[in-house]
Structure formats: C-alpha cells, structure tokens
Design an enzyme around this catalytic site. Structure first.
Site, PDB file in Angstrom:
ATOM      1  N   LYS A 254       0.841  -1.214   0.000  1.00  0.00           N
ATOM      2  CA  LYS A 254       0.000   0.000   0.000  1.00  0.00           C
ATOM      3  C   LYS A 254       0.868   1.254   0.000  1.00  0.00           C
ATOM      4  O   LYS A 254       0.599   2.209  -0.727  1.00  0.00           O
ATOM      5  CB  LYS A 254      -0.912   0.006   1.233  1.00  0.00           C
ATOM      6  CG  LYS A 254      -1.592   1.337   1.482  1.00  0.00           C
ATOM      7  CD  LYS A 254      -2.425   1.336   2.738  1.00  0.00           C
ATOM      8  CE  LYS A 254      -1.698   1.590   4.018  1.00  0.00           C
ATOM      9  NZ  LYS A 254      -1.261   2.970   4.279  1.00  0.00           N
ATOM     10  N   ASN A 255       1.918   1.234   0.827  1.00  0.00           N
ATOM     11  CA  ASN A 255       2.706   2.458   0.988  1.00  0.00           C
ATOM     12  C   ASN A 255       3.631   2.746  -0.190  1.00  0.00           C
ATOM     13  O   ASN A 255       4.302   3.771  -0.209  1.00  0.00           O
ATOM     14  CB  ASN A 255       3.495   2.416   2.302  1.00  0.00           C
ATOM     15  CG  ASN A 255       2.582   2.645   3.493  1.00  0.00           C
ATOM     16  OD1 ASN A 255       1.391   2.925   3.322  1.00  0.00           O
ATOM     17  ND2 ASN A 255       3.124   2.531   4.691  1.00  0.00           N
TER      18      ASN A 255
ATOM     19  N   CYS B 134      -5.377   8.230   9.213  1.00  0.00           N
ATOM     20  CA  CYS B 134      -5.565   7.526  10.481  1.00  0.00           C
ATOM     21  C   CYS B 134      -5.270   8.427  11.664  1.00  0.00           C
ATOM     22  O   CYS B 134      -4.388   9.279  11.617  1.00  0.00           O
ATOM     23  CB  CYS B 134      -4.651   6.303  10.528  1.00  0.00           C
ATOM     24  SG  CYS B 134      -5.485   4.808  10.021  1.00  0.00           S
TER      25      CYS B 134
ATOM     26  N   ARG C  54       0.396  14.494  13.182  1.00  0.00           N
ATOM     27  CA  ARG C  54       0.770  14.374  11.780  1.00  0.00           C
ATOM     28  C   ARG C  54       0.850  15.726  11.061  1.00  0.00           C
ATOM     29  O   ARG C  54       0.120  15.988  10.081  1.00  0.00           O
ATOM     30  CB  ARG C  54      -0.166  13.414  11.042  1.00  0.00           C
ATOM     31  CG  ARG C  54      -0.247  12.067  11.725  1.00  0.00           C
ATOM     32  CD  ARG C  54      -0.929  11.019  10.911  1.00  0.00           C
ATOM     33  NE  ARG C  54      -0.003  10.323  10.019  1.00  0.00           N
ATOM     34  CZ  ARG C  54      -0.342   9.285   9.266  1.00  0.00           C
ATOM     35  NH1 ARG C  54      -1.557   8.818   9.273  1.00  0.00           N
ATOM     36  NH2 ARG C  54       0.547   8.700   8.493  1.00  0.00           N
TER      37      ARG C  54
ATOM     38  N   ASP D   8       4.384   0.820  12.198  1.00  0.00           N
ATOM     39  CA  ASP D   8       3.196   0.171  11.621  1.00  0.00           C
ATOM     40  C   ASP D   8       3.017  -1.276  12.094  1.00  0.00           C
ATOM     41  O   ASP D   8       1.996  -1.901  11.786  1.00  0.00           O
ATOM     42  CB  ASP D   8       3.261   0.211  10.087  1.00  0.00           C
ATOM     43  CG  ASP D   8       2.920   1.597   9.540  1.00  0.00           C
ATOM     44  OD1 ASP D   8       2.451   2.449  10.310  1.00  0.00           O
ATOM     45  OD2 ASP D   8       3.142   1.829   8.342  1.00  0.00           O
TER      46      ASP D   8
ATOM     47  N   ILE E 118       7.325   7.300  17.033  1.00  0.00           N
ATOM     48  CA  ILE E 118       6.941   7.963  15.779  1.00  0.00           C
ATOM     49  C   ILE E 118       5.569   8.636  15.894  1.00  0.00           C
ATOM     50  O   ILE E 118       5.437   9.820  15.604  1.00  0.00           O
ATOM     51  CB  ILE E 118       6.925   6.963  14.589  1.00  0.00           C
ATOM     52  CG1 ILE E 118       8.233   6.164  14.526  1.00  0.00           C
ATOM     53  CG2 ILE E 118       6.665   7.692  13.274  1.00  0.00           C
ATOM     54  CD1 ILE E 118       9.465   6.952  14.161  1.00  0.00           C
TER      55      ILE E 118
ATOM     56  N   ARG F  67      -8.438  -0.067   5.001  1.00  0.00           N
ATOM     57  CA  ARG F  67      -7.526   0.928   4.407  1.00  0.00           C
ATOM     58  C   ARG F  67      -6.249   0.270   3.915  1.00  0.00           C
ATOM     59  O   ARG F  67      -5.662   0.710   2.936  1.00  0.00           O
ATOM     60  CB  ARG F  67      -7.124   2.005   5.428  1.00  0.00           C
ATOM     61  CG  ARG F  67      -8.273   2.791   6.013  1.00  0.00           C
ATOM     62  CD  ARG F  67      -7.723   3.907   6.859  1.00  0.00           C
ATOM     63  NE  ARG F  67      -7.228   4.924   5.966  1.00  0.00           N
ATOM     64  CZ  ARG F  67      -7.636   6.187   5.945  1.00  0.00           C
ATOM     65  NH1 ARG F  67      -8.525   6.596   6.812  1.00  0.00           N
ATOM     66  NH2 ARG F  67      -7.149   7.035   5.083  1.00  0.00           N
TER      67      ARG F  67
HETATM   68  C1  UD1 Z   1       4.413   6.910   6.274  1.00  0.00           C
HETATM   69  C2  UD1 Z   1       3.559   5.689   6.106  1.00  0.00           C
HETATM   70  C3  UD1 Z   1       2.975   5.247   7.447  1.00  0.00           C
HETATM   71  C4  UD1 Z   1       4.090   5.049   8.448  1.00  0.00           C
HETATM   72  C5  UD1 Z   1       4.975   6.289   8.534  1.00  0.00           C
HETATM   73  C6  UD1 Z   1       6.186   6.088   9.419  1.00  0.00           C
HETATM   74  C7  UD1 Z   1       2.696   5.936   3.865  1.00  0.00           C
HETATM   75  C8  UD1 Z   1       1.507   6.140   3.019  1.00  0.00           C
HETATM   76  N1  UD1 Z   1       2.484   5.988   5.175  1.00  0.00           N
HETATM   77  O1  UD1 Z   1       3.556   7.948   6.756  1.00  0.00           O
HETATM   78  O2  UD1 Z   1       2.278   4.015   7.232  1.00  0.00           O
HETATM   79  O3  UD1 Z   1       3.537   4.796   9.724  1.00  0.00           O
HETATM   80  O4  UD1 Z   1       5.454   6.648   7.218  1.00  0.00           O
HETATM   81  O5  UD1 Z   1       6.928   5.011   9.005  1.00  0.00           O
HETATM   82  O6  UD1 Z   1       3.780   5.686   3.388  1.00  0.00           O
HETATM   83  N2  UD1 Z   1       6.241  14.607  10.727  1.00  0.00           N
HETATM   84  C9  UD1 Z   1       6.286  15.957  11.071  1.00  0.00           C
HETATM   85  N3  UD1 Z   1       6.150  16.881  10.073  1.00  0.00           N
HETATM   86  C10 UD1 Z   1       5.987  16.523   8.759  1.00  0.00           C
HETATM   87  C11 UD1 Z   1       5.945  15.155   8.421  1.00  0.00           C
HETATM   88  C12 UD1 Z   1       6.080  14.216   9.428  1.00  0.00           C
HETATM   89  O7  UD1 Z   1       6.442  16.316  12.239  1.00  0.00           O
HETATM   90  O8  UD1 Z   1       5.880  17.407   7.899  1.00  0.00           O
HETATM   91  C13 UD1 Z   1       6.376  13.609  11.797  1.00  0.00           C
HETATM   92  C14 UD1 Z   1       5.108  12.772  11.946  1.00  0.00           C
HETATM   93  O9  UD1 Z   1       4.166  13.413  12.784  1.00  0.00           O
HETATM   94  C15 UD1 Z   1       5.669  11.513  12.561  1.00  0.00           C
HETATM   95  C16 UD1 Z   1       7.019  11.357  11.873  1.00  0.00           C
HETATM   96  O10 UD1 Z   1       7.354  12.664  11.411  1.00  0.00           O
HETATM   97  O11 UD1 Z   1       5.881  11.700  13.939  1.00  0.00           O
HETATM   98  C17 UD1 Z   1       7.027  10.369  10.721  1.00  0.00           C
HETATM   99  O12 UD1 Z   1       6.107  10.772   9.757  1.00  0.00           O
HETATM  100  P1  UD1 Z   1       6.297  10.399   8.215  1.00  0.00           P
HETATM  101  O13 UD1 Z   1       7.528   9.590   8.031  1.00  0.00           O
HETATM  102  O14 UD1 Z   1       6.161  11.643   7.424  1.00  0.00           O
HETATM  103  O15 UD1 Z   1       5.031   9.464   7.968  1.00  0.00           O
HETATM  104  P2  UD1 Z   1       4.038   9.473   6.749  1.00  0.00           P
HETATM  105  O16 UD1 Z   1       4.782   9.728   5.476  1.00  0.00           O
HETATM  106  O17 UD1 Z   1       2.844  10.274   7.043  1.00  0.00           O
END
Ligand code: UD1
Length: 418
Positions: free
Chosen positions: A22-23, A116, A121, A306, A328, A398
């Site tokens: 999915k990711n 989710c 986030r 995850d 995370i 999802r």
């Molecule tokens: C992706 C995955 C999700 C997984 C996550 C961490 C997809 C579709 N989803 O989510 O399944 O759980 O990686 O491995 O690939 N953060 C900030 N600011 C930002 C962006 C992120 O503070 O602009 C923080 C987030 O709140 C979190 C951490 O960084 O604490 C990791 O987030 P991120 O790696 O961006 O996760 P996603 O890409 O949303």
C-alpha cells in the site's frame, strides 16, 4: 459499519501470497501525475486507501481503467490543481499529490490531509522542503496554496527522515532542471521502490535506501511505463505475528525477508521459528512465546511503528514482562484500552507501554481506533478464548484487502458482518 466476528483458538496454517505494498502504491499513483502517457501498475491491490487515491486522481482529470489485476492510469488530461478538503480528509497520502501537481502544473491548492488518527501528523517538514526548492506557499482557510514559478533544484536537509516529505520532494524535483540532493531522507524500502518506478518513467534518481538521495531533474514530464511494486512488508509482518501468536505454521509467499529484519529479530528472540528464503518467509511456533524485554519503534531499518500495535498483542500473551517505546506516532497506544477489555495487562505512561504477559486473552466487543490497531485487535481475537467482535473494520480495509478472507484461508474462524 462492518464488523469482524472471530471465534478464537484456531492455529493459522498453510500459505498465503503477500500483495503489493500500500505504501508504495500510494506515492506511485500520485507520481502518475508527472507522466505524459499511460502507466500500467501490475498486481494492483484495491486497498481502501488506494481507491481514495484513484478518486483523487480522477477528480484532477485522470482516466483510470482496470485490466485484470492491473490498473492503467492516464494523467495526460489533468487540468485541475485543487485537492479538496472532502478528498484530503480521507487520506494522509493525499498530500503526496502536492509535489506531483506542482511538477506538472506549477500551481497547487491542497487541503490539510486527514488519515488515520495516530497523532498530530503535521506537514511542516514537507512545506519547509518545498520552500527550500523555491516554491512559494501561503496557508489560508484550511488550504495550502503553492506556486512553483520560482522552483529550482537545491540541497535539502530534512530535520526528520519523513517518508512522505522525502517522496514529495522526489516527485517535485525529478521533472525540473538541475540536481536536488535530499539529506537525512527516509530509507524505507517504499522510497527505493518509488525511485525505481520514477526511473522506469525516465527520471534520474539515485541513492534511495541510503540517507542521501540525488535527483538529477530531467526538465520535462516523464514517459509511460509498466511497473510491479514490492510486496507489503506490514501485511507480511502482521500475518507473521498472527501465526506466531496462534502457534501455527504459515509460509508467506513473496514476503521480502530483507525488509523485515527488525521484526524477524524480535520474533526469533521470542522463540518463533523462521525459515527465510529468497521469495518467502516460513513462520512457525510450537510453544508459548517469551517476552522480548524492550522494543522501540524508529524509522527504517529499525522496528516499524506500523507493526507496533500487532507486536503489542504478542507481548501481551508472552511469558514475562516487557516494554514498548513508541517514538513515531504519539497516539498509537489508543488501542490499549481495547486490549485491556480482552484481559491484557498493560500500563501506558507517555510514549511507553509496560506489559505483563498473561496466559490468555478473552473475547470481547472492541473498536479499531486506526488501521494497525484494527489488525492488532484481529490478532487478539484469533488467540482469545471465546468470541470477539471487532468494530470499525473500515479502518482495517484501508491497508488490508479482505483480511477475513486471508485469515479464513489459513484456518481462522472469522467472518465479516455488514
Ligand atoms: C508513512 C507511512 C505510514 C508510516 C509512517 C512512518 C505511507 C503512506 N504511510 O507515513 O504508514 O507509519 O510513514 O513510518 O507511506 N512529521 C512531522 N512533520 C511533517 C511530516 C512528518 O512532524 O511534515 C512527523 C510525523 O508526525 C511523525 C514522523 O514525522 O511523527 C514520521 O512521519 P512520516 O515519516 O512523514 O510518515 P508518513 O509519510 O505520514
């Protein structure tokens, strides 16, 4: 709202093929926006998140058609640059379209993303990186307005290796002129798969899988391709944990053991037998598992957030005390009150769960609080005495395509009630 009805106690046995990740599918669907032609994605899996992403592409003007198990995306007629609140609130990954829409049209108006309920986030890392690329950004009335008139290649350092921000910048920068370097980028296998996909469309990207990615912009849109994604390491991990918890024996075909080393190390320490082959993973357990003293979630290649909820169930029924630190997403432990209803003994303080393993769990009516929490409640239901009803199955859909069909095939007593 659908429910899953599970009668616990059956061991999982047999073999199952792990579907496309999915990711990876989500950013690849988003990056089709950069392609001036058709993209055929083989082994397409219609996770609910992927359906939402294809709806977003359609709303921008893309044509989507299905051919057997493949999907064909044609973004040549995309003429819209707004991702509405209605679509964005459904899916965090809606935000991945930002880099691609900017790459194609030069303008984007994107609502703040939903998805989710696992933590705040924020999107600050994405926005800072885009500003470093010269994109001007205004945040107003729940929308983010971007203008890429002044976009130019740059060296970008991410304060945290965000998966989504790394992917967004790869997409935004691969079609401009000049060389962009992303340091402290995410190293997840899905990033490498996105790189391979974009390169198969004519992009020039290297370094994915390390902490520095180099994108040599090609200065024009990308070309058609046919692509098959990597398999879903989180589904493989979920079924591996479920097999271990039930004391069963399952071959996970197409699981990539290289992507699951952090998990298999934990499983081995708990007493699970694992046979790793090039294209499969065989999991079996024949006695009560022992608690693994401390598990800590961190970006890849460390233990994935995850799989944290699922491993929490394993620790809850293993012999001994253990600790899990969630580093995370701050709200992942929302599942704990649900597991407690089933007899788990868990105390949460801030981002740490302290777990005393119990001999058995008991069936109960429980509510999925997010996608992976839902999967963990299903595992708890499989091992519990009596029957369990898992509500809010839409969360599970999802990222798992008909989880009840997979698990029934392996011998579980589970059915969906709509
Ligand atoms: C992706 C995955 C999700 C997984 C996550 C961490 C997809 C579709 N989803 O989510 O399944 O759980 O990686 O491995 O690939 N953060 C900030 N600011 C930002 C962006 C992120 O503070 O602009 C923080 C987030 O709140 C979190 C951490 O960084 O604490 C990791 O987030 P991120 O790696 O961006 O996760 P996603 O890409 O949303």
């Amino acid at each position: 709202m659908s429910k899953l009805y599970i009668i616990g106690g059956n061991k999982l046995n047999g073999e199952i093929t792990i579907p496309s990740a999915k990711n990876t599918l989500l950013p690849i669907l988003a990056s089709c926006i950069l392609v001036d032609g058709e993209v055929k994605i083989n082994n397409f899996t219609n996770y609910r998140d992927c359906i939402i992403m294809t709806n977003i592409l359609s709303s921008l003007g893309a044509k989507i058609k299905y051919e057997g198990s493949a999907v064909i995306i044609d973004c040549r007629n995309i003429n819209e640059w707004t991702i509405t609140t209605e679509l964005a609130k459904e899916l965090r990954s809606s935000f991945f379209t930002l880099g691609a829409v900017l790459g194609r049209i030069g303008l984007a108006k994107v609502a703040y993303p939903g998805g989710c309920n696992i933590g705040a986030r924020p999107v600050n890392i994405h926005l800072k990186a885009l500003r470093d690329l010269g994109v001007s950004i205004i945040e107003r009335h729940g929308y983010i307005y971007c203008n890429a008139d002044g976009i130019k290649a740059n060296t970008i350092h991410l304060d945290f290796p965000s998966v989504g921000a790394t992917e967004n910048i790869m997409m935004a920068s691969c079609v401009i002129n000049g060389t962009t370097i992303i340091s402290n980028c995410a190293k997840e296998p899905e990033i490498e798969d996105l790189q391979n996909f974009l390169n198969s469309c004519g992009a020039n990207i290297s370094g994915a899988g390390t902490d520095t990615i180099t994108i040599v912009g090609v200065g024009h849109l990308l070309h058609s391709t046919e692509y098959t994604c990597i398999s879903d390491r989180i589904i493989a991990g979920t079924y591996a944990i479920a097999t271990a918890c039930t004391g069963g024996s399952v071959k996970l075909k197409d699981a990539n053991s290289q992507h699951l080393i952090a998990l298999t190390n934990v499983l081995k320490n708990a007493g699970v037998n694992i046979v790793e082959n090039k294209k499969s993973l065989h999991i079996s357990a024949d006695k009560r598992l022992v608690s693994v003293p401390h598990i800590s979630t961190m970006p890849y290649p460390c233990f994935p957030t995850d799989l944290q909820s699922q491993i929490l169930v394993m620790q809850a029924i293993s012999n001994g005390n253990s600790v899990i630190s969630e580093n995370i997403f701050e709200s992942r432990f929302k599942v704990v009150p649900e597991l407690k209803k089933m007899g788990a003994v868990i105390l949460v303080k801030n981002n740490v769960a302290y777990i005393s393993g119990v001999e058995c769990l008991y069936g109960a009516e429980v509510y999925a609080t997010d996608l992976r929490a839902g999967a963990s409640l299903v595992i708890a239901g499989l091992v519990a005495n009596g029957y369990t009803t898992v509500n809010n199955v839409e969360y599970i859909d999802r990222g798992y395509l008909k989880i009840e069909e997979d698990l029934s095939k392996l011998g579980a007593d589970i059915k969906r009630i709509d």
